[in-house]
Design an enzyme around this catalytic site. Structure first.
Site, mmCIF file in Angstrom:
data_model
loop_
_atom_site.group_PDB
_atom_site.id
_atom_site.type_symbol
_atom_site.label_atom_id
_atom_site.label_comp_id
_atom_site.label_asym_id
_atom_site.label_seq_id
_atom_site.Cartn_x
_atom_site.Cartn_y
_atom_site.Cartn_z
ATOM 1 N N ASP A 1 -11.951 8.506 8.634
ATOM 2 C CA ASP A 1 -13.030 7.631 9.081
ATOM 3 C C ASP A 1 -13.862 7.079 7.911
ATOM 4 O O ASP A 1 -14.966 7.547 7.650
ATOM 5 C CB ASP A 1 -13.920 8.445 10.028
ATOM 6 C CG ASP A 1 -14.902 7.562 10.761
ATOM 7 O OD1 ASP A 1 -14.786 6.327 10.650
ATOM 8 O OD2 ASP A 1 -15.787 8.116 11.439
ATOM 9 N N TYR B 1 0.857 -1.197 0.000
ATOM 10 C CA TYR B 1 0.000 0.000 0.000
ATOM 11 C C TYR B 1 0.894 1.249 0.000
ATOM 12 O O TYR B 1 0.695 2.175 -0.788
ATOM 13 C CB TYR B 1 -0.912 -0.014 1.235
ATOM 14 C CG TYR B 1 -1.868 1.153 1.320
ATOM 15 C CD1 TYR B 1 -3.085 1.129 0.636
ATOM 16 C CD2 TYR B 1 -1.563 2.291 2.075
ATOM 17 C CE1 TYR B 1 -3.972 2.203 0.713
ATOM 18 C CE2 TYR B 1 -2.442 3.362 2.151
ATOM 19 C CZ TYR B 1 -3.641 3.312 1.469
ATOM 20 O OH TYR B 1 -4.513 4.379 1.540
HETATM 21 N N1 NAD Z 1 -9.602 6.482 4.747
HETATM 22 C C1 NAD Z 1 -8.294 6.676 4.916
HETATM 23 O O1 NAD Z 1 -7.729 6.531 5.997
HETATM 24 C C2 NAD Z 1 -7.461 7.137 3.738
HETATM 25 C C3 NAD Z 1 -6.311 7.891 3.993
HETATM 26 C C4 NAD Z 1 -5.520 8.268 2.906
HETATM 27 C C5 NAD Z 1 -5.884 7.951 1.630
HETATM 28 N N2 NAD Z 1 -6.996 7.228 1.415
HETATM 29 C C6 NAD Z 1 -7.320 6.905 0.025
HETATM 30 O O2 NAD Z 1 -8.566 7.488 -0.297
HETATM 31 C C7 NAD Z 1 -9.154 6.776 -1.376
HETATM 32 C C8 NAD Z 1 -10.614 6.506 -1.057
HETATM 33 O O3 NAD Z 1 -10.682 5.572 0.006
HETATM 34 P P1 NAD Z 1 -11.784 5.624 1.164
HETATM 35 O O4 NAD Z 1 -11.072 5.969 2.414
HETATM 36 O O5 NAD Z 1 -12.934 6.444 0.755
HETATM 37 O O6 NAD Z 1 -12.145 4.080 1.247
HETATM 38 P P2 NAD Z 1 -13.461 3.276 0.851
HETATM 39 O O7 NAD Z 1 -13.087 1.841 0.970
HETATM 40 O O8 NAD Z 1 -14.606 3.756 1.671
HETATM 41 O O9 NAD Z 1 -13.744 3.686 -0.661
HETATM 42 C C9 NAD Z 1 -12.995 3.177 -1.735
HETATM 43 C C10 NAD Z 1 -13.927 3.046 -2.943
HETATM 44 O O10 NAD Z 1 -13.134 2.600 -4.041
HETATM 45 C C11 NAD Z 1 -13.881 1.610 -4.736
HETATM 46 N N3 NAD Z 1 -12.999 0.712 -5.468
HETATM 47 C C12 NAD Z 1 -12.085 -0.151 -4.983
HETATM 48 N N4 NAD Z 1 -11.531 -0.843 -5.978
HETATM 49 C C13 NAD Z 1 -12.102 -0.417 -7.128
HETATM 50 C C14 NAD Z 1 -11.944 -0.760 -8.490
HETATM 51 N N5 NAD Z 1 -11.102 -1.720 -8.886
HETATM 52 N N6 NAD Z 1 -12.678 -0.102 -9.408
HETATM 53 C C15 NAD Z 1 -13.551 0.849 -9.033
HETATM 54 N N7 NAD Z 1 -13.770 1.212 -7.752
HETATM 55 C C16 NAD Z 1 -13.041 0.580 -6.816
HETATM 56 C C17 NAD Z 1 -14.622 0.869 -3.628
HETATM 57 O O11 NAD Z 1 -15.701 0.105 -4.154
HETATM 58 C C18 NAD Z 1 -15.035 2.007 -2.738
HETATM 59 O O12 NAD Z 1 -16.269 2.543 -3.121
HETATM 60 C C19 NAD Z 1 -8.283 5.529 -1.572
HETATM 61 O O13 NAD Z 1 -7.413 5.735 -2.656
HETATM 62 C C20 NAD Z 1 -7.503 5.436 -0.278
HETATM 63 O O14 NAD Z 1 -6.285 4.762 -0.441
HETATM 64 C C21 NAD Z 1 -7.810 6.830 2.420
HETATM 65 C C1 LIG Z 2 -0.470 0.046 10.186
HETATM 66 C C2 LIG Z 2 -1.146 1.014 9.257
HETATM 67 C C3 LIG Z 2 -1.321 0.537 7.865
HETATM 68 C C4 LIG Z 2 -2.722 0.292 7.470
HETATM 69 C C5 LIG Z 2 -3.344 1.441 6.798
HETATM 70 C C6 LIG Z 2 -4.826 1.314 6.697
HETATM 71 C C7 LIG Z 2 -5.505 2.123 5.966
HETATM 72 C C8 LIG Z 2 -4.785 3.190 5.295
HETATM 73 C C9 LIG Z 2 -5.296 4.313 4.998
HETATM 74 C C10 LIG Z 2 -4.464 5.491 4.775
HETATM 75 O O1 LIG Z 2 -4.105 5.732 3.458
HETATM 76 C C11 LIG Z 2 -3.218 5.409 5.610
HETATM 77 C C12 LIG Z 2 -2.968 6.704 6.104
HETATM 78 C C13 LIG Z 2 -2.035 6.972 6.920
HETATM 79 C C14 LIG Z 2 -1.039 6.079 7.479
HETATM 80 C C15 LIG Z 2 -0.129 7.027 8.101
HETATM 81 C C16 LIG Z 2 0.736 6.877 9.014
HETATM 82 C C17 LIG Z 2 1.027 5.670 9.743
HETATM 83 C C18 LIG Z 2 2.351 5.723 10.475
HETATM 84 C C19 LIG Z 2 2.798 7.062 10.919
HETATM 85 C C20 LIG Z 2 3.950 7.022 11.834
HETATM 86 O O2 LIG Z 2 4.605 6.000 11.989
HETATM 87 O O3 LIG Z 2 4.197 8.083 12.420
#
Ligand code: NAD
Ligand SMILES: CCCCC/C=C\C=C\[C@H](O)C/C=C\C/C=C\CCCC(=O)O
Length: 257
Positions: free
Chosen positions: A188, A152
């Site tokens: 969240d 990831y």
């Molecule tokens: N929530 C977090 O902590 C967080 C933090 C940083 C970045 N992100 C990024 O934000 C973006 C959105 O994630 P989220 O937090 O809303 O999660 P989420 O799981 O709620 O939403 C992700 C969406 O992507 C869709 N998806 C997954 N694979 C797909 C595919 N192959 N084709 C089309 N759609 C697909 C899912 O069906 C879902 O609707 C992601 O790229 C995630 O990595 C999330």
């Molecule tokens: C153990 C954490 C990995 C799993 C991540 C799950 C979902 C990820 C969503 C986000 O994209 C991740 C966002 C932030 C992760 C950021 C920091 C983690 C470590 C920071 C630190 O070590 O200070």
């Protein structure tokens, strides 16, 4: 970018951040094409948006972003139905350290394809109006301190690098399309509810990491950053926005390279 009347395409829009971004754009008068592989949730979200903002202002297209034909066809359909595109948000993402090839395919390969498709459709060289591509990376794309999620993390580092390269002035001059990355910390949404099936034996580290960071960002804070990135034309292109609990919304500063 003034959003009134603009056309946006957002991947992963059935739920979570993608749904919230879509709603924020519609509130500001944009028209939005929502893509997601989840049919039921996507239809429901599409209906919700149509009820709130009018059926002529949004549409849902079922699309697995890893399937080239589906993604290409969704871009073509969106563009012909709404008369071009102005904003592309490559947001779909998963966390899967077990089926890690899938993680790379969704989080990185599809974002590369979505970026090239966005350029093809919006480039002034191709008769487009110019526009903006926002790639949703993560704070994980700027850190290497997440040993439980190596793939990831790698995928999100790739998204940041892609956005900085394609956001270079050289590309902007050719296409008139801004390319920027958005890097939120833990937020969240459903993605953080990981299990041993997707994370392997290190899944227990996630709640501990969230706790260490002081908790989860509300979706609304990430939406605030997203809108700032879309609307603030001074951060022209190649910018990397961070959204964290500790520092709020800011841009990562890079030395001249
Ligand atoms: N929530 C977090 O902590 C967080 C933090 C940083 C970045 N992100 C990024 O934000 C973006 C959105 O994630 P989220 O937090 O809303 O999660 P989420 O799981 O709620 O939403 C992700 C969406 O992507 C869709 N998806 C997954 N694979 C797909 C595919 N192959 N084709 C089309 N759609 C697909 C899912 O069906 C879902 O609707 C992601 O790229 C995630 O990595 C999330
Ligand atoms: C153990 C954490 C990995 C799993 C991540 C799950 C979902 C990820 C969503 C986000 O994209 C991740 C966002 C932030 C992760 C950021 C920091 C983690 C470590 C920071 C630190 O070590 O200070």
């Amino acid at each position: 970018m003034v959003l009134q009347g603009k056309v946006a395409l957002i991947t992963g829009a059935a739920q979570g951040l993608g749904k919230a971004f879509s709603q924020a754009l519609l509130r500001r008068g944009a028209r939005v094409v929502l893509l997601d592989m989840k049919h039921v949730e996507g239809q429901q979200t599409g209906q919700e948006m149509a009820d709130k903002f009018g059926p002529e202002n949004s549409t849902f297209i079922q699309c697995d972003v890893t399937a080239k034909e589906q993604l290409d066809s969704a871009f073509n359909k969106a563009s012909s139905q709404f008369g071009g595109l102005d904003l592309v948000v490559n947001n779909a993402g998963i966390l899967d350290e077990v089926q890690w090839e899938r993680c790379l395919a969704v989080n990185l390969e599809a974002v590369i394809r979505g970026t090239y498709n966005g350029l093809n459709h919006m480039s002034t060289q191709n008769g487009g109006r110019g526009g903006h591509i926002i790639n949703v990376a993560s704070i994980a794309g700027l850190l290497s301190s997440i040993p439980a999620a190596p793939v990831y993390t790698t995928s999100k580092h790739g998204v940041v690098a892609l956005s900085r390269c394609m956001g270079h002035a050289m590309h902007y001059k050719r296409h008139g399309v801004r390319v920027n990355a958005l890097c939120p910390s833990f937020t969240d949404t459903d993605i953080i509810h990981v299990t041993e099936d997707s994370m392997g034996k290190d899944f227990w580290m996630v709640p501990k990491t969230v706790q260490k960071l002081g908790g989860l960002l509300p979706v609304s804070t990430v939406v605030e950053g997203f809108l700032q990135l879309v609307e603030d034309d001074t951060q022209l292109t190649g910018a990397v926005m961070r959204v964290t609990l500790a520092k709020g919304i800011d841009y990562k500063q890079y030395r001249e390279e």
